[in-house]
Design a protein around this motif. Sequence first.
Motif, short mmCIF file in Angstrom:
data_model
loop_
_atom_site.label_atom_id
_atom_site.label_comp_id
_atom_site.label_asym_id
_atom_site.label_seq_id
_atom_site.Cartn_x
_atom_site.Cartn_y
_atom_site.Cartn_z
N ALA A 27 -2.30 1.69 5.00
CA ALA A 27 -2.13 0.08 4.72
C ALA A 27 -0.70 -0.44 5.54
O ALA A 27 -0.83 -1.32 5.88
CB ALA A 27 -2.18 -0.25 3.30
N LEU A 28 0.28 0.38 5.53
CA LEU A 28 1.14 -0.03 6.23
C LEU A 28 1.02 -0.22 7.61
O LEU A 28 1.95 -1.28 8.17
CB LEU A 28 2.41 1.05 5.83
CG LEU A 28 2.96 1.36 4.26
CD1 LEU A 28 4.15 2.40 4.42
CD2 LEU A 28 3.58 0.06 3.95
N THR A 29 0.46 0.62 8.13
CA THR A 29 0.22 0.57 9.74
C THR A 29 -0.42 -0.71 9.95
O THR A 29 -0.74 -1.11 10.96
CB THR A 29 -0.64 1.53 10.16
OG1 THR A 29 -1.82 1.86 9.71
CG2 THR A 29 0.30 3.02 9.97
N LEU A 32 0.41 -5.63 -1.92
CA LEU A 32 -0.08 -4.34 -1.38
C LEU A 32 -0.72 -3.35 -2.42
O LEU A 32 -1.66 -2.91 -2.39
CB LEU A 32 1.15 -3.62 -0.57
CG LEU A 32 0.50 -2.40 0.30
CD1 LEU A 32 -0.50 -2.87 1.38
CD2 LEU A 32 1.87 -1.88 0.93
N ALA A 33 0.05 -3.46 -3.55
CA ALA A 33 -0.55 -2.82 -4.74
C ALA A 33 -1.72 -3.49 -5.13
O ALA A 33 -2.88 -2.62 -5.57
CB ALA A 33 0.52 -2.76 -5.94
N VAL A 38 5.24 4.04 10.86
CA VAL A 38 4.53 3.89 9.51
C VAL A 38 5.72 2.94 8.94
O VAL A 38 6.40 3.28 8.18
CB VAL A 38 4.24 4.98 8.87
CG1 VAL A 38 3.69 4.66 7.32
CG2 VAL A 38 3.29 6.03 9.57
N PRO A 39 5.56 1.43 8.94
CA PRO A 39 6.38 0.68 8.86
C PRO A 39 6.77 0.21 7.34
O PRO A 39 6.48 -0.86 7.24
CB PRO A 39 6.15 -0.70 9.58
CG PRO A 39 4.68 -0.63 9.82
CD PRO A 39 4.42 0.86 9.72
N CYS A 40 7.24 1.10 6.69
CA CYS A 40 7.57 0.78 5.39
C CYS A 40 8.48 -0.27 5.19
O CYS A 40 8.73 -0.92 3.88
CB CYS A 40 7.91 1.84 4.54
SG CYS A 40 9.39 2.95 5.14
#
Length: 174
Positions: free
Chosen positions: A99-101, A114-115, A138-140
């Motif tokens: 999902a981060l990507t 996001l949750a 993977v852009p957290c």
Amino acid sequence: MDTSPGIPGAASTLNAYHWQPGWGWIEAQFQNGALIRLAFADAPSLADPSLPSVIPAPASLRELLDAYFSGRPIAARDALQRLPIRLQGTPFQKRVWAALTEIPYGKTTQYGLLAQRLGSAPRAVGQACKANPVAILVPCHRVLAATGLGGYGGLRSGPAWSRKEALLHLEGAL
């Protein structure tokens, strides 16, 4: 989210690359040709003396990071297609990382949003972000708290946390 080739039963090789592109040291680890770790570091890791020390990283990774740190947008999905990556984590962590990507360069979302999308809790998403083994690609750093930046690498202050803010400024998200 494993985009790497693999040969069952083949001997495993691990290579580490360290370089300093202007934002501090970055360490990349590849196993059997697939990126398994990309992280900022205070100095090159000497945890495993059998690993090579400061040597050039693969051109595909250097090109992606040079573009990123020059302020040119890179899409995480595109990067993951150009560079074999093997992310090791729980099924939930892999769902969060996937999902981060999908968060575009220069955009942010919140842990809670996001949750909700993943049918989880914000704290669980935060823990998966903290466990992310591949920074930037993977852009957290694009996930924020409802009340501000939130944490980065499990911290809410100090150099690592400041790096999150700097990455978001680089992307024009702040």
